[in-house]
Design an enzyme around this catalytic site. Structure first.
Site, short mmCIF file in Angstrom:
data_model
loop_
_atom_site.label_atom_id
_atom_site.label_comp_id
_atom_site.label_asym_id
_atom_site.label_seq_id
_atom_site.Cartn_x
_atom_site.Cartn_y
_atom_site.Cartn_z
N CYS A 59 16.72 -22.05 -25.85
CA CYS A 59 17.00 -23.46 -26.22
C CYS A 59 17.85 -23.48 -27.50
CB CYS A 59 15.69 -24.22 -26.40
SG CYS A 59 14.52 -23.95 -25.05
N CYS A 99 -2.08 -32.04 -31.46
CA CYS A 99 -1.14 -31.45 -30.50
C CYS A 99 -0.87 -30.01 -30.88
CB CYS A 99 0.19 -32.20 -30.53
SG CYS A 99 0.02 -33.97 -30.29
N ARG A 262 7.38 -42.28 -29.08
CA ARG A 262 7.11 -41.63 -30.37
C ARG A 262 8.39 -41.36 -31.13
NH1 ARG A 262 3.97 -36.99 -29.24
NH2 ARG A 262 2.24 -38.44 -29.13
#
Ligand code: SAM
Ligand code: DTB
Ligand code: SF4
Length: 344
Positions: A59, A99, A262
């Site tokens: 990525c 998270c 978010r």
């Protein structure tokens, strides 16, 4: 939950929303927001990187990819005790969701039992649980559901067309497959993307169309503004116009009326006015705490002050964790104590 909303958005309709005059778009988004949410409540999640760096994926935005020299210190999977201590601190500070993110292509059979223990342990603290571990098999997804995982984060990141300009080691359809497994297992879906990666306006349209046209809208839609990481291919990409970031939030709000949108990575680089505009455009969730996964986030004390100045209050946790120990009552958390004493 969102089955009564549209799932057949066409590109040209979404483009028309993006092309509205800014004030018209924000007015419409705020109207939708008020139909479905308390406009002054924002959900707060805290993030922890449970396994950092040396990721096999490429990525182009990520500090943790093993393909680039970003100078990041690698860490093995954290011990259960460390994770639970961090979760307890997040809870004391007023977060309602914890998270946990791992720099993996997918979880290995060796690490998976510990991951499940983390879900159970964090849940027992009375926090909502979220994990982001990469691609999941049907069996792994079922085991996470059985352990009581509330949310799984798996971002589409960008449009289908731009995807292979950003990541070549995995494919857009594989992301959709994992999201389908998560949904089928009854875990709530958190999926969004990143803007400011040199994409065109049509890619922002395409990303939101993919998310809004899923069979069910994700319960949580993180919109990340690229945090430029030294050593990655996107280190020197041009900044996105901040108004285009606000437009992205507003269009997400209109397309997915009942999802929590978010305001995710990138807040450290935004001033208070910009964040306030994002809340007005319909953002109603943030990452709270001084770190995201590997980069800085605003100080908890700054967020408390910003909330107090805007008359925003943290949203109480949903009943999802009702079987677990109840959350610290909101008025007793440090967040509320500090807000009460902050200047208005
Ligand atoms: N490895 C897993 C995966 O990619 O699905 C989970 C962790 S990954 C870091 C979670 C998400 O964080 C990515 O999908 C991306 O949207 C976001 N992210 C990562 N690096 C970022 C950056 N530098 N700026 C903004 N968002 C970023
Ligand atoms: C999401 O959409 N953003 C978070 C979370 N899901 C896992 C991650 C942001 C990472 C920002 C860069 C970093 O701190 O490494
Ligand atoms: Fe690995 Fe996730 Fe970073 Fe991609 S975004 S390199 S999969 S940690």
């Amino acid at each position: 939950m969102s089955l009564s909303f549209r799932h057949d958005w066409q590109n040209h309709e979404i483009e028309q929303l993006f092309q509205l005059p800014f004030n018209d778009l924000l007015f419409q988004a705020q109207g939708v927001h008020r139909q479905h949410f308390d406009p002054n409540a924002v959900q707060v999640s805290t993030l922890l990187s449970i396994k950092t760096g040396a990721c096999p994926e490429d990525c182009k935005y990520c500090s943790q990819s093993g393909h680039y020299n970003t100078g990041l210190a690698k860490e093995k999977l954290l011990a259960l005790e460390t994770v639970l201590t961090e979760a307890a601190t997040a809870r004391t500070n007023g977060a309602t969701r914890f998270c946990m993110g791992a720099a993996w292509k997918h979880p290995s059979a060796r690490d998976f039992p510990l991951v499940l223990a983390m879900v159970r342990g964090v849940r027992e603290l009375g926090l909502e649980t979220c994990m982001t571990l990469g691609q999941l098999s049907v069996e792994q997804t079922a085991a996470l559901a059985e352990a009581g995982l509330d949310y799984y984060n798996h971002n589409l990141d960008t449009s289908r067309e731009y995807y292979d300009k950003i990541i070549t080691t995995r494919h857009f359809d594989e992301r959709l497959d994992t999201l389908a497994h998560v949904r089928e297992a009854g875990i709530k879906v958190c999926s969004g993307g990143i803007v400011g990666m040199g994409e065109q306006a049509r890619d922002r349209v395409g990303l939101l169309r993919e998310l809004a046209n899923l069979p069910q809208h994700p319960e949580s839609v993180p919109i990340n503004n690229l945090v430029k990481i030294k050593g990655t291919p996107l280190e020197h990409v041009d900044d996105l116009d901040p108004f285009d970031f606000v437009r992205m939030i507003a269009v997400a709000r209109i397309l997915m009326p009942r999802s929590h949108v978010r305001l995710s990575a990138g807040r450290e680089q935004m001033n208070d006015q910009m964040q306030a505009l994002c809340f007005f455009a319909g953002a109603n969730s943030i990452f709270y705490g001084e770190r995201l996964l590997t980069t800085a986030n605003p100080l908890a004390s700054s967020d408390m002050q910003l909330f107090a100045r805007l008359g925003i209050h943290p949203e109480p946790a949903r009943a999802a964790t009702a079987q677990a120990e109840p959350l610290v009552p909101a008025q007793h958390s440090q967040f509320h104590d500090a807000m009460a004493s902050a200047d208005h």
